[in-house]
Design a protein around this motif. Sequence first.
Motif, mmCIF file in Angstrom:
data_model
loop_
_atom_site.group_PDB
_atom_site.id
_atom_site.type_symbol
_atom_site.label_atom_id
_atom_site.label_comp_id
_atom_site.label_asym_id
_atom_site.label_seq_id
_atom_site.Cartn_x
_atom_site.Cartn_y
_atom_site.Cartn_z
ATOM 1 N N PHE A 20 -24.202 98.952 65.204
ATOM 2 C CA PHE A 20 -25.575 99.459 65.267
ATOM 3 C C PHE A 20 -25.639 100.902 65.763
ATOM 4 O O PHE A 20 -26.722 101.425 66.017
ATOM 5 C CB PHE A 20 -26.417 98.576 66.195
ATOM 6 N N ALA A 21 -24.490 101.533 65.943
ATOM 7 C CA ALA A 21 -24.390 102.885 66.513
ATOM 8 C C ALA A 21 -24.935 102.913 67.945
ATOM 9 O O ALA A 21 -25.564 103.873 68.369
ATOM 10 C CB ALA A 21 -25.078 103.927 65.635
ATOM 11 N N PHE A 22 -24.675 101.818 68.691
ATOM 12 C CA PHE A 22 -25.040 101.735 70.100
ATOM 13 C C PHE A 22 -23.759 101.771 70.923
ATOM 14 O O PHE A 22 -22.677 101.490 70.424
ATOM 15 C CB PHE A 22 -25.757 100.424 70.430
ATOM 16 N N GLU A 23 -23.928 102.095 72.189
ATOM 17 C CA GLU A 23 -22.835 101.993 73.153
ATOM 18 C C GLU A 23 -23.289 101.090 74.290
ATOM 19 O O GLU A 23 -24.467 101.040 74.622
ATOM 20 C CB GLU A 23 -22.480 103.373 73.710
ATOM 21 N N ILE A 24 -22.349 100.393 74.874
ATOM 22 C CA ILE A 24 -22.641 99.533 76.016
ATOM 23 C C ILE A 24 -22.483 100.360 77.281
ATOM 24 O O ILE A 24 -21.402 100.865 77.566
ATOM 25 C CB ILE A 24 -21.685 98.320 76.062
ATOM 26 N N CYS A 25 -23.568 100.532 78.029
ATOM 27 C CA CYS A 25 -23.504 101.234 79.317
ATOM 28 C C CYS A 25 -22.947 100.318 80.384
ATOM 29 O O CYS A 25 -22.155 100.737 81.216
ATOM 30 C CB CYS A 25 -24.886 101.707 79.740
ATOM 31 N N SER A 26 -23.422 99.077 80.344
ATOM 32 C CA SER A 26 -22.891 98.091 81.288
ATOM 33 C C SER A 26 -23.121 96.684 80.756
ATOM 34 O O SER A 26 -24.038 96.445 79.977
ATOM 35 C CB SER A 26 -23.523 98.242 82.669
ATOM 36 N N LEU A 27 -22.247 95.818 81.177
ATOM 37 C CA LEU A 27 -22.362 94.398 80.861
ATOM 38 C C LEU A 27 -22.139 93.663 82.170
ATOM 39 O O LEU A 27 -21.106 93.812 82.797
ATOM 40 C CB LEU A 27 -21.311 93.975 79.831
ATOM 41 N N ASN A 28 -23.143 92.922 82.590
ATOM 42 C CA ASN A 28 -23.076 92.202 83.852
ATOM 43 C C ASN A 28 -23.309 90.721 83.576
ATOM 44 O O ASN A 28 -24.274 90.361 82.916
ATOM 45 C CB ASN A 28 -24.129 92.754 84.814
ATOM 46 N N ILE A 29 -22.422 89.897 84.078
ATOM 47 C CA ILE A 29 -22.565 88.448 83.898
ATOM 48 C C ILE A 29 -22.819 87.834 85.267
ATOM 49 O O ILE A 29 -21.974 87.912 86.163
ATOM 50 C CB ILE A 29 -21.306 87.836 83.249
ATOM 51 N N GLN A 30 -24.000 87.258 85.417
ATOM 52 C CA GLN A 30 -24.378 86.644 86.695
ATOM 53 C C GLN A 30 -24.112 85.140 86.617
ATOM 54 O O GLN A 30 -24.951 84.367 86.160
ATOM 55 C CB GLN A 30 -25.842 86.918 86.994
ATOM 56 N N THR A 31 -22.944 84.764 87.065
ATOM 57 C CA THR A 31 -22.548 83.355 87.005
ATOM 58 C C THR A 31 -23.154 82.540 88.142
ATOM 59 O O THR A 31 -23.070 81.321 88.135
ATOM 60 C CB THR A 31 -21.010 83.219 87.042
ATOM 61 N N ASN A 32 -23.772 83.217 89.106
ATOM 62 C CA ASN A 32 -24.390 82.508 90.224
ATOM 63 C C ASN A 32 -25.778 81.971 89.880
ATOM 64 O O ASN A 32 -26.394 81.301 90.682
ATOM 65 C CB ASN A 32 -24.482 83.417 91.449
ATOM 66 N N LYS A 33 -26.266 82.266 88.697
ATOM 67 C CA LYS A 33 -27.583 81.789 88.274
ATOM 68 C C LYS A 33 -27.423 80.609 87.332
ATOM 69 O O LYS A 33 -26.392 80.429 86.711
ATOM 70 C CB LYS A 33 -28.339 82.917 87.567
ATOM 71 N N ASN A 34 -28.473 79.803 87.234
ATOM 72 C CA ASN A 34 -28.444 78.659 86.330
ATOM 73 C C ASN A 34 -29.700 78.679 85.471
ATOM 74 O O ASN A 34 -30.781 78.464 85.996
ATOM 75 C CB ASN A 34 -28.361 77.369 87.140
ATOM 76 N N PRO A 35 -29.608 78.958 84.174
ATOM 77 C CA PRO A 35 -28.389 79.267 83.432
ATOM 78 C C PRO A 35 -27.856 80.658 83.794
ATOM 79 O O PRO A 35 -28.591 81.466 84.368
ATOM 80 C CB PRO A 35 -28.862 79.226 81.971
ATOM 81 N N ILE A 36 -26.595 80.906 83.462
ATOM 82 C CA ILE A 36 -26.014 82.212 83.762
ATOM 83 C C ILE A 36 -26.780 83.281 82.971
ATOM 84 O O ILE A 36 -27.396 83.000 81.944
ATOM 85 C CB ILE A 36 -24.498 82.278 83.476
ATOM 86 N N VAL A 37 -26.739 84.509 83.473
ATOM 87 C CA VAL A 37 -27.453 85.621 82.847
ATOM 88 C C VAL A 37 -26.435 86.661 82.398
ATOM 89 O O VAL A 37 -25.576 87.083 83.175
ATOM 90 C CB VAL A 37 -28.465 86.252 83.824
ATOM 91 N N ILE A 38 -26.543 87.053 81.134
ATOM 92 C CA ILE A 38 -25.713 88.132 80.591
ATOM 93 C C ILE A 38 -26.629 89.327 80.375
ATOM 94 O O ILE A 38 -27.533 89.281 79.537
ATOM 95 C CB ILE A 38 -25.050 87.725 79.261
#
Length: 155
Positions: A20-38
């Motif tokens: 898509f001609a995008f770049e990822i600035c950050s990717l954070n995975i919050q495994t402490n949440k239910n459901p987990i958050v990406i």
Amino acid sequence: MNKENKLKLENLIKIVANAFAFEICSLNIQTNKNPIVIEIILKKANGDDISLDDCALFNTPASDEIEKSNLLNCSYVLEISSQGVSDELTSERDFKTFKGFPVNVELNQKSSKLKFLNGLLYEKSKDYLAINIKGKIKKIPFDEVLKISLCTLKD
């Protein structure tokens, strides 16, 4: 989620972003949440702003690739967003948009004890920055300016 799977997920999302001609600035995975958050923060490769439509457009392909990868065996929430607005003014567009707004100017003046100036952004030329300090226009040569940031005006 272990480090290996997180790295695989990051690489997968980067491939989708590149399409898509995008770049990822950050990717954070919050495994402490239910459901987990990406959380995925995007920017356009060409420097243009990311719109809400861009985020929505990216959501389905990213989600599809995550599902196909089988890296997650649990439910999750996918959040796609942009970097947002920085307080620091850097581009010509920033200076036009925020003309008249309060700014803090960090100075690099070796011969002076003055390190900061506060005022209203008045003008930017190729040689100097002009700010309005209590009704008086002060022109500061750009070689003396370290940083220009939006702020709240101090008396």
